[in-house]
Design a protein around this motif. Structure first.
Motif, PDB file in Angstrom:
ATOM      1  N   VAL A 115      44.711  10.819  72.310  1.00 30.93           N
ATOM      2  CA  VAL A 115      44.325   9.496  72.806  1.00 30.93           C
ATOM      3  C   VAL A 115      43.073   8.996  72.077  1.00 30.93           C
ATOM      4  O   VAL A 115      42.976   7.820  71.707  1.00 30.93           O
ATOM      5  CB  VAL A 115      44.088   9.541  74.329  1.00 30.93           C
ATOM      6  CG1 VAL A 115      43.487   8.227  74.826  1.00 30.93           C
ATOM      7  CG2 VAL A 115      45.400   9.826  75.054  1.00 30.93           C
ATOM      8  N   THR A 116      42.120   9.896  71.860  1.00 34.59           N
ATOM      9  CA  THR A 116      40.895   9.524  71.138  1.00 34.59           C
ATOM     10  C   THR A 116      41.217   9.081  69.718  1.00 34.59           C
ATOM     11  O   THR A 116      40.707   8.059  69.235  1.00 34.59           O
ATOM     12  CB  THR A 116      39.911  10.711  71.109  1.00 34.59           C
ATOM     13  OG1 THR A 116      39.584  11.081  72.444  1.00 34.59           O
ATOM     14  CG2 THR A 116      38.638  10.332  70.361  1.00 34.59           C
ATOM     15  N   GLY A 118      44.098   7.876  68.587  1.00 38.58           N
ATOM     16  CA  GLY A 118      44.821   6.603  68.626  1.00 38.58           C
ATOM     17  C   GLY A 118      43.915   5.422  68.920  1.00 38.58           C
ATOM     18  O   GLY A 118      44.015   4.365  68.286  1.00 38.58           O
ATOM     19  N   ALA A 119      42.986   5.605  69.888  1.00 40.17           N
ATOM     20  CA  ALA A 119      42.095   4.509  70.265  1.00 40.17           C
ATOM     21  C   ALA A 119      41.101   4.188  69.150  1.00 40.17           C
ATOM     22  O   ALA A 119      40.930   3.021  68.767  1.00 40.17           O
ATOM     23  CB  ALA A 119      41.350   4.875  71.547  1.00 40.17           C
ATOM     24  N   LEU A 182      52.032  11.088  70.930  1.00 36.52           N
ATOM     25  CA  LEU A 182      51.161  10.406  71.887  1.00 36.52           C
ATOM     26  C   LEU A 182      50.082   9.618  71.153  1.00 36.52           C
ATOM     27  O   LEU A 182      49.816   8.452  71.462  1.00 36.52           O
ATOM     28  CB  LEU A 182      50.527  11.416  72.840  1.00 36.52           C
ATOM     29  CG  LEU A 182      49.456  10.873  73.800  1.00 36.52           C
ATOM     30  CD1 LEU A 182      50.044   9.798  74.718  1.00 36.52           C
ATOM     31  CD2 LEU A 182      48.825  12.002  74.601  1.00 36.52           C
ATOM     32  N   GLY A 183      49.442  10.252  70.165  1.00 34.97           N
ATOM     33  CA  GLY A 183      48.415   9.564  69.403  1.00 34.97           C
ATOM     34  C   GLY A 183      48.955   8.360  68.665  1.00 34.97           C
ATOM     35  O   GLY A 183      48.317   7.295  68.625  1.00 34.97           O
ATOM     36  N   VAL A 186      49.530   5.468  71.161  1.00 36.54           N
ATOM     37  CA  VAL A 186      48.272   4.813  71.537  1.00 36.54           C
ATOM     38  C   VAL A 186      47.776   3.919  70.410  1.00 36.54           C
ATOM     39  O   VAL A 186      47.395   2.759  70.635  1.00 36.54           O
ATOM     40  CB  VAL A 186      47.193   5.869  71.901  1.00 36.54           C
ATOM     41  CG1 VAL A 186      45.832   5.199  72.104  1.00 36.54           C
ATOM     42  CG2 VAL A 186      47.601   6.625  73.159  1.00 36.54           C
ATOM     43  N   LEU A 189      49.923   0.795  70.155  1.00 36.32           N
ATOM     44  CA  LEU A 189      49.698  -0.108  71.295  1.00 36.32           C
ATOM     45  C   LEU A 189      48.398  -0.886  71.120  1.00 36.32           C
ATOM     46  O   LEU A 189      48.330  -2.077  71.444  1.00 36.32           O
ATOM     47  CB  LEU A 189      49.672   0.691  72.600  1.00 36.32           C
ATOM     48  CG  LEU A 189      51.028   1.108  73.161  1.00 36.32           C
ATOM     49  CD1 LEU A 189      50.827   1.979  74.400  1.00 36.32           C
ATOM     50  CD2 LEU A 189      51.871  -0.116  73.513  1.00 36.32           C
ATOM     51  N   VAL A 190      47.354  -0.225  70.629  1.00 34.31           N
ATOM     52  CA  VAL A 190      46.086  -0.916  70.381  1.00 34.31           C
ATOM     53  C   VAL A 190      46.306  -2.067  69.397  1.00 34.31           C
ATOM     54  O   VAL A 190      45.828  -3.189  69.601  1.00 34.31           O
ATOM     55  CB  VAL A 190      45.028   0.067  69.833  1.00 34.31           C
ATOM     56  CG1 VAL A 190      43.792  -0.694  69.348  1.00 34.31           C
ATOM     57  CG2 VAL A 190      44.630   1.064  70.905  1.00 34.31           C
TER      58      VAL A 190
END
Length: 203
Positions: A115-116, A118-119, A182-183, A186, A189-190
């Motif tokens: 998640v980190t 990807g964000a 998952l990454g 994310v 999506l951002v």
């Protein structure tokens, strides 16, 4: 009679700080990705596979993988875009090489790391895109395929990502692929939810 509002233009300083911030955030994201041994799509994903096959570091592999795309970028999107992209890719390659020494990471749960990544990388790419730059060549290749063969750029990029993850699935453990997906979700999506030309009109 409605008056037409002039579209604001980025100054050189605007572009410099925006691109620098984008590269810095993306570098931090890639640092987390590499620390956990995850993979991703697009040109960064090609670099991960190239680094695995050759034994090169990610930074060196990322720089080399992007070289063929610069000619395409110059012909398709012009000198300004190409120069900015070369600068961004080279800077990210150097920073990613330095980060393990100056910003070492400890244990991170793969879900948090994904998640980190990807964000941070998604936000970094947004900054780079909004200042007319890029961090990879697959997007340029997708635009070329769209122009010459009528293939939608988005579908070309999705097909490329699918191929990268399919190859990675043959090499890496399933758990790595799951967290990597998952990454990637994310990150996309951002970009999808925030990269809106109708809401951000400065050029």
């Amino acid at each position: 009679m409605a008056t037409q509002t002039a579209v604001p233009h980025h100054t050189t300083l605007d572009d410099a700080q925006g691109l620098a911030l984008g590269v810095f955030l993306s570098s931090l994201g890639v640092h987390v990705l590499a620390h956990l041994g995850l993979v991703t799509g697009q040109t960064a994903g090609l670099a991960v596979l190239f680094a695995y096959a050759t034994g090169l570091s990610f930074g060196a592999a990322f720089f080399l993988v992007n070289l063929p795309f610069y000619v395409i970028a110059y012909r398709r999107l012009g000198a300004s875009f190409t120069i900015k992209s070369i600068t961004c890719v080279t800077s990210l390659s150097i920073i990613v090489e330095m980060l393990p020494q100056i910003f070492p990471l400890g244990p991170i749960h793969p879900a948090m790391g994904a998640v980190t990544f990807g964000a941070l990388t998604g936000l970094g790419l947004l900054a780079v895109f909004r200042h007319n730059g890029s961090l990879g060549g697959v997007g340029v290749l997708a635009l070329l395929a769209q122009d010459h063969w009528g293939l939608k750029a988005g579908y070309v990029q999705l097909a490329t990502d699918a191929a990268i993850f399919a190859i990675a699935w043959l090499i890496f453990p399933t758990s790595i692929i799951v967290w990597s997906l998952l990454g990637a979700v994310v990150l996309n999506l951002v970009i999808l939810l925030n990269h809106r030309r109708d809401r951000y009109i400065a050029i």
